[in-house]
Enzyme design. Structure first.
Site, PDB file in Angstrom:
ATOM      1  N   CYS A 113      -4.417  14.302 -54.461  1.00 24.98           N
ATOM      2  CA  CYS A 113      -5.876  14.326 -54.292  1.00 24.98           C
ATOM      3  C   CYS A 113      -6.402  15.739 -54.598  1.00 24.98           C
ATOM      4  O   CYS A 113      -5.822  16.736 -54.136  1.00 24.98           O
ATOM      5  CB  CYS A 113      -6.237  13.933 -52.858  1.00 24.98           C
ATOM      6  SG  CYS A 113      -8.012  14.123 -52.559  1.00 24.98           S
ATOM      7  N   HIS A 141       5.276  15.481 -42.430  1.00 25.10           N
ATOM      8  CA  HIS A 141       4.355  14.693 -43.249  1.00 25.10           C
ATOM      9  C   HIS A 141       4.427  15.187 -44.701  1.00 25.10           C
ATOM     10  O   HIS A 141       4.506  16.392 -44.942  1.00 25.10           O
ATOM     11  CB  HIS A 141       2.931  14.842 -42.702  1.00 25.10           C
ATOM     12  CG  HIS A 141       1.963  13.902 -43.357  1.00 25.10           C
ATOM     13  ND1 HIS A 141       1.416  14.171 -44.595  1.00 25.10           N
ATOM     14  CD2 HIS A 141       1.481  12.684 -42.983  1.00 25.10           C
ATOM     15  CE1 HIS A 141       0.621  13.155 -44.929  1.00 25.10           C
ATOM     16  NE2 HIS A 141       0.648  12.251 -43.959  1.00 25.10           N
ATOM     17  N   GLU A 143       2.261  15.613 -47.015  1.00 26.56           N
ATOM     18  CA  GLU A 143       1.256  16.623 -47.406  1.00 26.56           C
ATOM     19  C   GLU A 143       1.656  18.007 -46.884  1.00 26.56           C
ATOM     20  O   GLU A 143       1.442  19.026 -47.556  1.00 26.56           O
ATOM     21  CB  GLU A 143      -0.129  16.236 -46.875  1.00 26.56           C
ATOM     22  CG  GLU A 143      -1.200  17.239 -47.311  1.00 26.56           C
ATOM     23  CD  GLU A 143      -2.585  16.942 -46.760  1.00 26.56           C
ATOM     24  OE1 GLU A 143      -2.923  15.751 -46.539  1.00 26.56           O
ATOM     25  OE2 GLU A 143      -3.340  17.904 -46.548  1.00 26.56           O
ATOM     26  N   ASN A 242      -4.259   9.927 -41.327  1.00 32.45           N
ATOM     27  CA  ASN A 242      -5.699   9.784 -41.064  1.00 32.45           C
ATOM     28  C   ASN A 242      -5.994   8.535 -40.240  1.00 32.45           C
ATOM     29  O   ASN A 242      -6.898   8.530 -39.416  1.00 32.45           O
ATOM     30  CB  ASN A 242      -6.485   9.821 -42.380  1.00 32.45           C
ATOM     31  CG  ASN A 242      -6.457   8.514 -43.128  1.00 32.45           C
ATOM     32  OD1 ASN A 242      -7.293   7.655 -42.893  1.00 32.45           O
ATOM     33  ND2 ASN A 242      -5.468   8.334 -43.997  1.00 32.45           N
TER      34      ASN A 242
HETATM   35  C1  2E4 Z   1      -3.495  12.023 -49.422  1.00 28.76           C
HETATM   36  C2  2E4 Z   1      -4.134  12.876 -48.572  1.00 28.76           C
HETATM   37  O1  2E4 Z   1      -2.190  11.792 -45.272  1.00 28.76           O
HETATM   38  P1  2E4 Z   1      -2.229  10.372 -44.776  1.00 28.76           P
HETATM   39  O2  2E4 Z   1      -0.923  10.021 -44.073  1.00 28.76           O
HETATM   40  O3  2E4 Z   1      -3.418  10.072 -43.978  1.00 28.76           O
HETATM   41  O4  2E4 Z   1      -2.279   9.538 -46.142  1.00 28.76           O
HETATM   42  P2  2E4 Z   1      -2.732   8.043 -46.475  1.00 28.76           P
HETATM   43  O5  2E4 Z   1      -1.941   7.643 -47.667  1.00 28.76           O
HETATM   44  O6  2E4 Z   1      -2.699   7.160 -45.286  1.00 28.76           O
HETATM   45  O7  2E4 Z   1      -4.241   8.229 -46.888  1.00 28.76           O
HETATM   46  C3  2E4 Z   1      -4.614   8.709 -48.129  1.00 28.76           C
HETATM   47  C4  2E4 Z   1      -4.403  10.167 -48.261  1.00 28.76           C
HETATM   48  C5  2E4 Z   1      -3.626  10.670 -49.260  1.00 28.76           C
HETATM   49  C6  2E4 Z   1      -4.996  11.047 -47.422  1.00 28.76           C
HETATM   50  N1  2E4 Z   1      -4.902  12.368 -47.611  1.00 28.76           N
HETATM   51 FE1  SF4 Z   2      -8.286  13.189 -50.528  1.00 29.48          FE
HETATM   52 FE2  SF4 Z   2      -6.864  12.515 -48.443  1.00 29.48          FE
HETATM   53 FE3  SF4 Z   2      -9.372  13.187 -48.122  1.00 29.48          FE
HETATM   54 FE4  SF4 Z   2      -8.789  10.915 -49.291  1.00 29.48          FE
HETATM   55  S1  SF4 Z   2      -8.344  11.436 -47.178  1.00 29.48           S
HETATM   56  S2  SF4 Z   2     -10.306  12.406 -50.017  1.00 29.48           S
HETATM   57  S3  SF4 Z   2      -6.913  11.418 -50.382  1.00 29.48           S
HETATM   58  S4  SF4 Z   2      -7.722  14.519 -48.852  1.00 29.48           S
END
Ligand code: 2E4
Ligand code: SF4
Length: 325
Positions: A113, A141, A143, A242
């Protein structure tokens, strides 16, 4: 004697109303839309199979749908054959991953992202300025592994809790900065940042908040409905940071809240005494799964739906140039 309605035993009566408060925004964010489109376009452009390093986003339904179209999911690059294209997941990767792909001459597309990439660039800049980075995030995690892997080992330290801050080995003489994972709890992060700033008044904050717009909007939206609900259901995966944060937000408001991946996981007993049910979905959960939940609830109760919108989103991210033709 038979009960007049078989479901009454589980607290459900098909005549009973169930008010649904559906949070908005919920579900897919711009980074997830983009990441899924990258895999789909890569499949069109290069043909099957396209390898994907790690779940493109943390959702089984999304992963299975892409598998059905010819994507193959792996955890590490050594599982990718030399002649196959590979996509890196939305969560980002340590620098060692594209380096390894280049060394092997692999065709790769980066679906990180752009808001995660922004944190990566900030990390590089802070190191160039000679700062040691305190990175707020959840250990293990992807990330966190990706962002910590942007800088040389030993120049970034993970901070998970307020207690961790008290145990840091640094002094007020050290050049320090902090960054955060994009999907953290807004409230917890505020407390950790306050503790960092109290202990290290010299610490340099990121230029703008690293917790992304989608994360904070979804937390604000569930906060808005949770107080008026008897139960909140969050659609998301157990490894979705999230989504887990959305459950916590509702629970901290004193409301019973549960994470579910699919409608089939809902037990009718959960609805006992529930007149108002809140519904939301993590950034990686498709809207189709929200409809599936509403349909299942409608099997048991007379459902009325109300969408509670706290803010409108209109973010769109550009695709990588290599997939634009
Ligand atoms: C990338 C960054 O990071 P999380 O575990 O919340 O990822 P998820 O794949 O559930 O959500 C999309 C995402 C991807 C969120 N942030
Ligand atoms: Fe990007 Fe993650 Fe935010 Fe979605 S939740 S906009 S993938 S940083």
């Amino acid at each position: 004697m038979n009960a007049p309605f078989p479901s009454t035993a589980s607290g459900n009566d098909p005549r009973l109303p169930l008010q649904l408060l559906i949070a908005a925004p919920r579900g897919f964010c711009a980074g997830v839309d983009r990441a899924i489109e990258i895999v789909e376009r890569a499949l069109q452009k290069y043909g099957e199979p396209v390898y994907v390093r790690h779940e493109i986003v943390h959702n089984r339904y999304v992963v299975d749908s892409l598998k059905a179209k010819g994507a193959i999911f792996v955890e590490e690059l050594d599982e990718v054959p030399d002649d196959a294209p590979v996509v890196f997941s939305a969560h980002g990767v340590p620098k060692s991953v594209p380096a390894e792909a280049e060394r092997r001459n692999l065709m790769y597309v980066d679906a990180t992202c752009p808001l995660v990439s922004k944190v990566h660039r900030q990390a590089e800049r802070q190191i160039e300025k000679g700062q040691h980075i305190l990175f707020i995030g959840h250990e293990g995690h992807p990330e966190v592994i990706g962002t910590m892997g942007q800088v040389p080992e030993g120049q970034i330290t993970l901070v998970e809790t307020v207690e961790d801050v008290a145990n840091l080995p640094f002094t007020q003489e050290d050049d320090l900065s902090f960054l955060t994972q994009t999907t953290l709890s807004v409230d917890d992060t505020r407390e950790i940042v306050e503790a960092l700033e109290a202990r290290y008044p010299q610490i340099v904050a990121p230029k703008a908040e690293d917790i992304c717009y989608a994360t904070s909007n979804r937390q604000a939206a569930v906060k808005d409905i949770a107080g008026g609900c008897d139960l909140v259901l969050v659609i998301g995966a157990p490894n979705s940071s999230n989504s887990l944060r959305l459950v916590e937000v509702a629970q901290r408001m004193g409301t019973d809240a549960r994470l579910i991946q699919r409608a089939s996981e809902i037990e009718p007993e959960w609805l006992e005494g529930v007149g108002t049910l809140g519904l939301t979905a993590g950034a990686s959960a498709p809207e189709k799964l929200v409809r599936e939940v509403v349909d299942r609830l409608s099997d048991w109760r007379v459902v009325t739906e109300e969408i509670i919108t706290t803010t409108e989103e209109n973010m769109i991210f550009k695709l990588p140039r290599q997939l634009m033709d």
